[in-house]
Scaffold this motif. Sequence first.
Motif, PDB file in Angstrom:
ATOM      1  N   LYS A  92      16.088 -24.546  19.124  1.00 36.20           N
ATOM      2  CA  LYS A  92      16.302 -25.620  18.167  1.00 36.20           C
ATOM      3  C   LYS A  92      15.841 -25.187  16.780  1.00 36.20           C
ATOM      4  O   LYS A  92      15.003 -24.300  16.636  1.00 36.20           O
ATOM      5  CB  LYS A  92      15.532 -26.883  18.568  1.00 36.20           C
ATOM      6  CG  LYS A  92      15.956 -27.506  19.897  1.00 36.20           C
ATOM      7  CD  LYS A  92      17.309 -28.187  19.792  1.00 36.20           C
ATOM      8  CE  LYS A  92      17.658 -28.893  21.098  1.00 36.20           C
ATOM      9  NZ  LYS A  92      18.978 -29.555  21.038  1.00 36.20           N
ATOM     10  N   VAL A  93      16.396 -25.866  15.755  1.00 33.84           N
ATOM     11  CA  VAL A  93      16.003 -25.592  14.379  1.00 33.84           C
ATOM     12  C   VAL A  93      15.835 -26.904  13.626  1.00 33.84           C
ATOM     13  O   VAL A  93      16.526 -27.885  13.892  1.00 33.84           O
ATOM     14  CB  VAL A  93      17.046 -24.687  13.673  1.00 33.84           C
ATOM     15  CG1 VAL A  93      18.413 -25.383  13.598  1.00 33.84           C
ATOM     16  CG2 VAL A  93      16.573 -24.262  12.292  1.00 33.84           C
ATOM     17  N   PHE A  94      14.868 -26.926  12.717  1.00 37.83           N
ATOM     18  CA  PHE A  94      14.670 -28.039  11.786  1.00 37.83           C
ATOM     19  C   PHE A  94      14.779 -27.471  10.378  1.00 37.83           C
ATOM     20  O   PHE A  94      14.102 -26.483  10.053  1.00 37.83           O
ATOM     21  CB  PHE A  94      13.298 -28.695  11.975  1.00 37.83           C
ATOM     22  CG  PHE A  94      13.024 -29.826  11.010  1.00 37.83           C
ATOM     23  CD1 PHE A  94      13.313 -31.130  11.358  1.00 37.83           C
ATOM     24  CD2 PHE A  94      12.495 -29.571   9.754  1.00 37.83           C
ATOM     25  CE1 PHE A  94      13.073 -32.176  10.465  1.00 37.83           C
ATOM     26  CE2 PHE A  94      12.256 -30.598   8.857  1.00 37.83           C
ATOM     27  CZ  PHE A  94      12.546 -31.904   9.213  1.00 37.83           C
ATOM     28  N   PHE A  95      15.593 -28.086   9.524  1.00 37.67           N
ATOM     29  CA  PHE A  95      15.767 -27.596   8.163  1.00 37.67           C
ATOM     30  C   PHE A  95      14.890 -28.378   7.186  1.00 37.67           C
ATOM     31  O   PHE A  95      14.825 -29.609   7.231  1.00 37.67           O
ATOM     32  CB  PHE A  95      17.236 -27.718   7.731  1.00 37.67           C
ATOM     33  CG  PHE A  95      18.145 -26.767   8.452  1.00 37.67           C
ATOM     34  CD1 PHE A  95      17.962 -25.396   8.338  1.00 37.67           C
ATOM     35  CD2 PHE A  95      19.169 -27.242   9.246  1.00 37.67           C
ATOM     36  CE1 PHE A  95      18.802 -24.516   9.004  1.00 37.67           C
ATOM     37  CE2 PHE A  95      20.015 -26.373   9.910  1.00 37.67           C
ATOM     38  CZ  PHE A  95      19.833 -24.997   9.793  1.00 37.67           C
ATOM     39  N   SER A  96      14.244 -27.632   6.296  1.00 40.32           N
ATOM     40  CA  SER A  96      13.420 -28.212   5.237  1.00 40.32           C
ATOM     41  C   SER A  96      13.913 -27.657   3.903  1.00 40.32           C
ATOM     42  O   SER A  96      15.009 -27.116   3.813  1.00 40.32           O
ATOM     43  CB  SER A  96      11.950 -27.868   5.464  1.00 40.32           C
ATOM     44  OG  SER A  96      11.745 -26.461   5.374  1.00 40.32           O
ATOM     45  N   ALA A 110       3.301 -27.540  16.661  1.00 45.09           N
ATOM     46  CA  ALA A 110       2.297 -26.928  17.546  1.00 45.09           C
ATOM     47  C   ALA A 110       1.242 -27.942  17.960  1.00 45.09           C
ATOM     48  O   ALA A 110       0.845 -27.998  19.140  1.00 45.09           O
ATOM     49  CB  ALA A 110       1.639 -25.741  16.833  1.00 45.09           C
ATOM     50  N   ARG A 111       0.789 -28.752  17.025  1.00 47.02           N
ATOM     51  CA  ARG A 111      -0.255 -29.729  17.352  1.00 47.02           C
ATOM     52  C   ARG A 111       0.274 -30.841  18.262  1.00 47.02           C
ATOM     53  O   ARG A 111      -0.444 -31.305  19.154  1.00 47.02           O
ATOM     54  CB  ARG A 111      -0.853 -30.300  16.063  1.00 47.02           C
ATOM     55  CG  ARG A 111      -1.779 -29.303  15.375  1.00 47.02           C
ATOM     56  CD  ARG A 111      -2.382 -29.845  14.107  1.00 47.02           C
ATOM     57  NE  ARG A 111      -3.417 -28.936  13.621  1.00 47.02           N
ATOM     58  CZ  ARG A 111      -3.962 -28.988  12.415  1.00 47.02           C
ATOM     59  NH1 ARG A 111      -3.563 -29.924  11.561  1.00 47.02           N
ATOM     60  NH2 ARG A 111      -4.897 -28.133  12.050  1.00 47.02           N
ATOM     61  N   LYS A 112       1.506 -31.257  18.073  1.00 42.74           N
ATOM     62  CA  LYS A 112       2.048 -32.298  18.946  1.00 42.74           C
ATOM     63  C   LYS A 112       2.262 -31.763  20.362  1.00 42.74           C
ATOM     64  O   LYS A 112       1.994 -32.464  21.355  1.00 42.74           O
ATOM     65  CB  LYS A 112       3.345 -32.878  18.406  1.00 42.74           C
ATOM     66  CG  LYS A 112       3.812 -34.091  19.243  1.00 42.74           C
ATOM     67  CD  LYS A 112       4.944 -34.841  18.614  1.00 42.74           C
ATOM     68  CE  LYS A 112       5.195 -36.144  19.374  1.00 42.74           C
ATOM     69  NZ  LYS A 112       5.647 -35.938  20.753  1.00 42.74           N
ATOM     70  N   TYR A 113       2.734 -30.529  20.469  1.00 42.04           N
ATOM     71  CA  TYR A 113       2.879 -29.925  21.799  1.00 42.04           C
ATOM     72  C   TYR A 113       1.549 -29.925  22.528  1.00 42.04           C
ATOM     73  O   TYR A 113       1.447 -30.318  23.702  1.00 42.04           O
ATOM     74  CB  TYR A 113       3.409 -28.496  21.668  1.00 42.04           C
ATOM     75  CG  TYR A 113       3.354 -27.704  22.960  1.00 42.04           C
ATOM     76  CD1 TYR A 113       4.314 -27.882  23.945  1.00 42.04           C
ATOM     77  CD2 TYR A 113       2.317 -26.789  23.191  1.00 42.04           C
ATOM     78  CE1 TYR A 113       4.252 -27.166  25.145  1.00 42.04           C
ATOM     79  CE2 TYR A 113       2.243 -26.075  24.376  1.00 42.04           C
ATOM     80  CZ  TYR A 113       3.217 -26.272  25.347  1.00 42.04           C
ATOM     81  OH  TYR A 113       3.149 -25.568  26.528  1.00 42.04           O
ATOM     82  N   SER A 114       0.503 -29.492  21.825  1.00 43.75           N
ATOM     83  CA  SER A 114      -0.811 -29.414  22.456  1.00 43.75           C
ATOM     84  C   SER A 114      -1.378 -30.807  22.743  1.00 43.75           C
ATOM     85  O   SER A 114      -2.006 -31.034  23.785  1.00 43.75           O
ATOM     86  CB  SER A 114      -1.763 -28.622  21.562  1.00 43.75           C
ATOM     87  OG  SER A 114      -2.890 -28.188  22.283  1.00 43.75           O
ATOM     88  N   LYS A 261      12.774 -22.851  23.868  1.00 45.77           N
ATOM     89  CA  LYS A 261      13.135 -23.948  24.766  1.00 45.77           C
ATOM     90  C   LYS A 261      11.924 -24.782  25.175  1.00 45.77           C
ATOM     91  O   LYS A 261      12.006 -26.001  25.323  1.00 45.77           O
ATOM     92  CB  LYS A 261      13.824 -23.384  26.014  1.00 45.77           C
ATOM     93  CG  LYS A 261      14.455 -24.435  26.916  1.00 45.77           C
ATOM     94  CD  LYS A 261      15.228 -23.788  28.048  1.00 45.77           C
ATOM     95  CE  LYS A 261      15.904 -24.831  28.927  1.00 45.77           C
ATOM     96  NZ  LYS A 261      16.891 -25.647  28.201  1.00 45.77           N
ATOM     97  N   LYS A 262      10.758 -24.125  25.332  1.00 45.54           N
ATOM     98  CA  LYS A 262       9.539 -24.838  25.741  1.00 45.54           C
ATOM     99  C   LYS A 262       9.188 -25.973  24.791  1.00 45.54           C
ATOM    100  O   LYS A 262       8.626 -26.995  25.200  1.00 45.54           O
ATOM    101  CB  LYS A 262       8.383 -23.828  25.840  1.00 45.54           C
ATOM    102  CG  LYS A 262       7.055 -24.442  26.239  1.00 45.54           C
ATOM    103  CD  LYS A 262       6.025 -23.375  26.564  1.00 45.54           C
ATOM    104  CE  LYS A 262       5.447 -22.724  25.336  1.00 45.54           C
ATOM    105  NZ  LYS A 262       4.290 -21.840  25.666  1.00 45.54           N
ATOM    106  N   LEU A 263       9.546 -25.805  23.511  1.00 43.56           N
ATOM    107  CA  LEU A 263       9.165 -26.785  22.493  1.00 43.56           C
ATOM    108  C   LEU A 263      10.326 -27.659  22.050  1.00 43.56           C
ATOM    109  O   LEU A 263      10.165 -28.484  21.143  1.00 43.56           O
ATOM    110  CB  LEU A 263       8.592 -26.053  21.269  1.00 43.56           C
ATOM    111  CG  LEU A 263       7.416 -25.110  21.523  1.00 43.56           C
ATOM    112  CD1 LEU A 263       7.007 -24.419  20.234  1.00 43.56           C
ATOM    113  CD2 LEU A 263       6.235 -25.852  22.112  1.00 43.56           C
ATOM    114  N   ASN A 268      10.417 -35.989  18.431  1.00 47.84           N
ATOM    115  CA  ASN A 268      11.390 -37.046  18.690  1.00 47.84           C
ATOM    116  C   ASN A 268      11.663 -37.827  17.403  1.00 47.84           C
ATOM    117  O   ASN A 268      10.949 -37.655  16.405  1.00 47.84           O
ATOM    118  CB  ASN A 268      10.856 -37.979  19.776  1.00 47.84           C
ATOM    119  CG  ASN A 268      10.666 -37.260  21.102  1.00 47.84           C
ATOM    120  OD1 ASN A 268      11.612 -36.667  21.613  1.00 47.84           O
ATOM    121  ND2 ASN A 268       9.458 -37.290  21.643  1.00 47.84           N
ATOM    122  N   PRO A 269      12.687 -38.670  17.370  1.00 47.84           N
ATOM    123  CA  PRO A 269      12.982 -39.434  16.155  1.00 47.84           C
ATOM    124  C   PRO A 269      11.750 -40.137  15.595  1.00 47.84           C
ATOM    125  O   PRO A 269      11.041 -40.844  16.307  1.00 47.84           O
ATOM    126  CB  PRO A 269      14.042 -40.438  16.632  1.00 47.84           C
ATOM    127  CG  PRO A 269      14.765 -39.699  17.719  1.00 47.84           C
ATOM    128  CD  PRO A 269      13.676 -38.923  18.429  1.00 47.84           C
TER     129      PRO A 269
END
Length: 391
Positions: A92-96, A110-114, A261-263, A268-269
Amino acid sequence: MINNSNPLMNTYSYLPVNLVKGNKCKLYDNNNKEYIDFTSGIGVNSLGYNHTAWIEAVKVSASTLHHISNLFLNENTLKLANKLTSLSKMDKVFFSNSGAEANEGAIKLARKYSFDKYGFDRNKILTLKQSFHGRTLATLKATGQDKFHNYFFPFPDGFDYVEANNIDNFKSKLTNNVCAILMESIQGEGGVFPLDNIFVQEVVEICNKKDILVIFDEVQCGIGRTGKLFGFNHFNINPDIITFAKGIGGGLPIGGFLCNKKLSTVLNPGDHGTTYGGNPVACSAALVVLDTICNDEIYREISKKGELIKKSLEALNSPVIKEIRGHGLMIGIETTLESSLIQREALSKGLLTLTAGKNVIRLLPPLIIDYEDLSKGIEILSNSINKLSKN
């Protein structure tokens, strides 16, 4: 020359030149003096200036659909997302809009995954000393240079620093609250220091065992700059998150982060967002950059040109050159002289260069630079160093 009394904030030390136009890998000032560009707008203008396909793509996109926000999908953004995930083999990709925002987003991911998996207290991000990750409060704190940790207090918590290429120091920082490590494959602003292959491989192996996420900041050294798609591709490892910006837009502001894929289902919205990220015009420009740069033939040429720079400067046998570092067209030249003196001497002779600290000249030419301009630029830089070494 730009008047020093201009109304811009006093945040930059402007060089004494007023650039007004560019073509290929050359820029021209208001007196029509020609400069060979070894800066590419700090690694942004991958295709140089006045690139026909890039300009046409931007024109078409700007006249068709220049902005719609992320409430809707658009063809350019989807094409770029598919191209990037395919090239990077990420999910997946997020554009900024910038590298700092890309790194902020990677930190949040990373912090939300953890948090989702381990709870509230596992949130520390390790970074490397001499690193640079951006100018926002969080990315300044993530930057491993004390000089950036001033004035703007209080900084966000949750960061600690590791000595680059020191695996024992890394192991000593692995407390139970560490969720990720953020690294540049080449520390650009910190002096153009490539990471050691063995160090990176050991770090990734340990992190994989402990479910600590590996983030590579490829804002400056990604998108072909080092002779591979990303700088970490030199290490034969697979990170969890990749951030990118600068060179991908070829001159328009665009950045983002990729994840495996793990992340892919962590955010989420409502968890993250941006108004301008994935802008159709910027994405159309980025597609041209990727289509032009991202192939093995161009990667080989970038590596070959980087070796030419290194060998030419090594052949000077100059007593003021201490070390030449980097990969591809991301080169740092450490000298006993002040880098700003070399920069200004080269400028006076028609070459634009960058610095990376007090004693390092940094070279980031456009990735499509031809051998004629490259050789002329090397000659100017060599003459500038030789002249100053005699003073």
